[in-house]
Design a protein around this motif. Sequence first.
Motif, PDB file in Angstrom:
ATOM      1  N   GLY A   8      -7.431 -26.003 -21.114  1.00  0.00           N
ATOM      2  CA  GLY A   8      -8.010 -25.833 -22.431  1.00  0.00           C
ATOM      3  C   GLY A   8      -9.504 -25.585 -22.441  1.00  0.00           C
ATOM      4  O   GLY A   8     -10.144 -25.741 -23.470  1.00  0.00           O
ATOM      5  N   PHE A   9     -10.081 -25.210 -21.301  1.00  0.00           N
ATOM      6  CA  PHE A   9     -11.507 -24.903 -21.284  1.00  0.00           C
ATOM      7  C   PHE A   9     -11.732 -23.549 -21.942  1.00  0.00           C
ATOM      8  O   PHE A   9     -10.953 -22.627 -21.788  1.00  0.00           O
ATOM      9  N   ARG A  10     -12.814 -23.448 -22.657  1.00  0.00           N
ATOM     10  CA  ARG A  10     -13.120 -22.221 -23.395  1.00  0.00           C
ATOM     11  C   ARG A  10     -14.153 -21.389 -22.657  1.00  0.00           C
ATOM     12  O   ARG A  10     -14.987 -21.913 -21.928  1.00  0.00           O
ATOM     13  N   ARG A  11     -14.101 -20.123 -22.914  1.00  0.00           N
ATOM     14  CA  ARG A  11     -15.096 -19.171 -22.412  1.00  0.00           C
ATOM     15  C   ARG A  11     -15.251 -19.258 -20.896  1.00  0.00           C
ATOM     16  O   ARG A  11     -16.338 -19.081 -20.355  1.00  0.00           O
ATOM     17  N   ASN A  12     -14.130 -19.590 -20.204  1.00  0.00           N
ATOM     18  CA  ASN A  12     -14.097 -19.660 -18.733  1.00  0.00           C
ATOM     19  C   ASN A  12     -15.157 -20.586 -18.151  1.00  0.00           C
ATOM     20  O   ASN A  12     -15.745 -20.320 -17.116  1.00  0.00           O
ATOM     21  N   THR A  13     -15.418 -21.681 -18.849  1.00  0.00           N
ATOM     22  CA  THR A  13     -16.436 -22.629 -18.398  1.00  0.00           C
ATOM     23  C   THR A  13     -15.793 -23.985 -18.145  1.00  0.00           C
ATOM     24  O   THR A  13     -15.296 -24.619 -19.067  1.00  0.00           O
TER      25      THR A  13
ATOM     26  N   GLY B 251     -12.345 -25.957 -32.557  1.00  0.00           N
ATOM     27  CA  GLY B 251     -12.771 -24.819 -33.370  1.00  0.00           C
ATOM     28  C   GLY B 251     -12.558 -25.028 -34.857  1.00  0.00           C
ATOM     29  O   GLY B 251     -11.641 -25.730 -35.283  1.00  0.00           O
ATOM     30  N   LEU B 252     -13.427 -24.409 -35.633  1.00  0.00           N
ATOM     31  CA  LEU B 252     -13.292 -24.419 -37.090  1.00  0.00           C
ATOM     32  C   LEU B 252     -11.957 -23.786 -37.453  1.00  0.00           C
ATOM     33  O   LEU B 252     -11.638 -22.679 -37.015  1.00  0.00           O
ATOM     34  N   ASN B 253     -11.152 -24.520 -38.223  1.00  0.00           N
ATOM     35  CA  ASN B 253      -9.806 -24.086 -38.617  1.00  0.00           C
ATOM     36  C   ASN B 253      -8.930 -23.740 -37.417  1.00  0.00           C
ATOM     37  O   ASN B 253      -8.056 -22.887 -37.495  1.00  0.00           O
ATOM     38  N   GLY B 254      -9.181 -24.400 -36.267  1.00  0.00           N
ATOM     39  CA  GLY B 254      -8.374 -24.199 -35.074  1.00  0.00           C
ATOM     40  C   GLY B 254      -8.696 -22.934 -34.309  1.00  0.00           C
ATOM     41  O   GLY B 254      -7.984 -22.568 -33.375  1.00  0.00           O
TER      42      GLY B 254
ATOM     43  N   ASN C  33     -11.827 -18.855 -30.173  1.00  0.00           N
ATOM     44  CA  ASN C  33     -13.066 -18.271 -29.657  1.00  0.00           C
ATOM     45  C   ASN C  33     -14.061 -17.939 -30.759  1.00  0.00           C
ATOM     46  O   ASN C  33     -14.842 -17.008 -30.647  1.00  0.00           O
ATOM     47  N   GLY C  34     -14.029 -18.715 -31.835  1.00  0.00           N
ATOM     48  CA  GLY C  34     -14.936 -18.460 -32.942  1.00  0.00           C
ATOM     49  C   GLY C  34     -16.351 -18.943 -32.654  1.00  0.00           C
ATOM     50  O   GLY C  34     -16.637 -19.577 -31.640  1.00  0.00           O
ATOM     51  N   ALA C  35     -17.233 -18.657 -33.577  1.00  0.00           N
ATOM     52  CA  ALA C  35     -18.641 -19.040 -33.428  1.00  0.00           C
ATOM     53  C   ALA C  35     -18.887 -20.488 -33.823  1.00  0.00           C
ATOM     54  O   ALA C  35     -19.915 -21.064 -33.458  1.00  0.00           O
ATOM     55  N   ASP C  36     -17.976 -21.085 -34.580  1.00  0.00           N
ATOM     56  CA  ASP C  36     -18.166 -22.457 -35.071  1.00  0.00           C
ATOM     57  C   ASP C  36     -17.246 -23.406 -34.326  1.00  0.00           C
ATOM     58  O   ASP C  36     -16.018 -23.308 -34.426  1.00  0.00           O
ATOM     59  N   PHE C  37     -17.831 -24.332 -33.558  1.00  0.00           N
ATOM     60  CA  PHE C  37     -17.047 -25.260 -32.764  1.00  0.00           C
ATOM     61  C   PHE C  37     -17.857 -26.510 -32.460  1.00  0.00           C
ATOM     62  O   PHE C  37     -19.079 -26.527 -32.564  1.00  0.00           O
ATOM     63  N   LEU C  38     -17.146 -27.562 -32.080  1.00  0.00           N
ATOM     64  CA  LEU C  38     -17.737 -28.817 -31.603  1.00  0.00           C
ATOM     65  C   LEU C  38     -17.328 -28.995 -30.148  1.00  0.00           C
ATOM     66  O   LEU C  38     -16.165 -28.782 -29.796  1.00  0.00           O
TER      67      LEU C  38
ATOM     68  N   ILE D 113     -23.186 -28.337 -37.293  1.00  0.00           N
ATOM     69  CA  ILE D 113     -22.255 -27.230 -37.458  1.00  0.00           C
ATOM     70  C   ILE D 113     -21.900 -27.025 -38.930  1.00  0.00           C
ATOM     71  O   ILE D 113     -22.237 -27.840 -39.786  1.00  0.00           O
ATOM     72  N   LYS D 114     -21.178 -25.953 -39.192  1.00  0.00           N
ATOM     73  CA  LYS D 114     -20.705 -25.629 -40.533  1.00  0.00           C
ATOM     74  C   LYS D 114     -19.635 -26.644 -40.964  1.00  0.00           C
ATOM     75  O   LYS D 114     -18.757 -26.991 -40.169  1.00  0.00           O
ATOM     76  N   PRO D 115     -19.680 -27.130 -42.210  1.00  0.00           N
ATOM     77  CA  PRO D 115     -18.631 -28.041 -42.689  1.00  0.00           C
ATOM     78  C   PRO D 115     -17.259 -27.371 -42.664  1.00  0.00           C
ATOM     79  O   PRO D 115     -17.151 -26.157 -42.833  1.00  0.00           O
ATOM     80  N   GLY D 116     -16.227 -28.154 -42.431  1.00  0.00           N
ATOM     81  CA  GLY D 116     -14.868 -27.645 -42.432  1.00  0.00           C
ATOM     82  C   GLY D 116     -13.966 -28.500 -41.580  1.00  0.00           C
ATOM     83  O   GLY D 116     -14.347 -29.571 -41.109  1.00  0.00           O
ATOM     84  N   SER D 117     -12.769 -28.031 -41.367  1.00  0.00           N
ATOM     85  CA  SER D 117     -11.770 -28.739 -40.575  1.00  0.00           C
ATOM     86  C   SER D 117     -11.729 -28.144 -39.170  1.00  0.00           C
ATOM     87  O   SER D 117     -11.505 -26.943 -38.998  1.00  0.00           O
ATOM     88  N   TYR D 118     -11.934 -28.986 -38.156  1.00  0.00           N
ATOM     89  CA  TYR D 118     -11.986 -28.553 -36.761  1.00  0.00           C
ATOM     90  C   TYR D 118     -10.793 -29.132 -36.007  1.00  0.00           C
ATOM     91  O   TYR D 118     -10.482 -30.319 -36.162  1.00  0.00           O
ATOM     92  N   SER D 119     -10.134 -28.307 -35.189  1.00  0.00           N
ATOM     93  CA  SER D 119      -8.981 -28.795 -34.434  1.00  0.00           C
ATOM     94  C   SER D 119      -8.828 -28.024 -33.124  1.00  0.00           C
ATOM     95  O   SER D 119      -9.407 -26.952 -32.944  1.00  0.00           O
ATOM     96  N   ASP D 120      -8.033 -28.591 -32.231  1.00  0.00           N
ATOM     97  CA  ASP D 120      -7.800 -27.992 -30.920  1.00  0.00           C
ATOM     98  C   ASP D 120      -6.443 -28.444 -30.411  1.00  0.00           C
ATOM     99  O   ASP D 120      -5.968 -29.517 -30.758  1.00  0.00           O
ATOM    100  N   ASN D 121      -5.828 -27.625 -29.586  1.00  0.00           N
ATOM    101  CA  ASN D 121      -4.610 -27.985 -28.871  1.00  0.00           C
ATOM    102  C   ASN D 121      -4.881 -27.793 -27.393  1.00  0.00           C
ATOM    103  O   ASN D 121      -4.962 -26.663 -26.923  1.00  0.00           O
TER     104      ASN D 121
END
Length: 135
Positions: A50-55, A62-65, A68-73, A120-128
Amino acid sequence: TATLSKSCSLSVDTASLGNFVPSSSGISSTSSNINVLCTRTTTYTITADGFRRNTCGRREIGLNGSINGADFLLYNIYTDNAYTKMLSYPTCGGVTISGTGTGLVNNHSIYLKMDNNQFIKPGSYSDNTPITVSF
């Protein structure tokens, strides 16, 4: 005659970091369980991807799941509550969880940590996060 092959199944309890409040210091954390059911004497290993951006070492909620979006925690998953042993592949500097099946469910605690210094931008953040059991 009867034949019993080695087998394992895995489930993960849902984890929530709750309402995130950015600040200049501190962490948000929670714990969960990875539950493994394997036939007796079957050795197994649990890894997390589950690593992002090959790092290596960079997990993102991510914002709304979004994957590869710009908004993430940024966060990570650990096998200890001191947050020193990151659950991942050893090639990424992390550790795996190993065990031996008993025919009953083995519960393995995991710990999630997210630094609060993320604005970050307010919203719902999730990940699988893909978690795998190999045997």
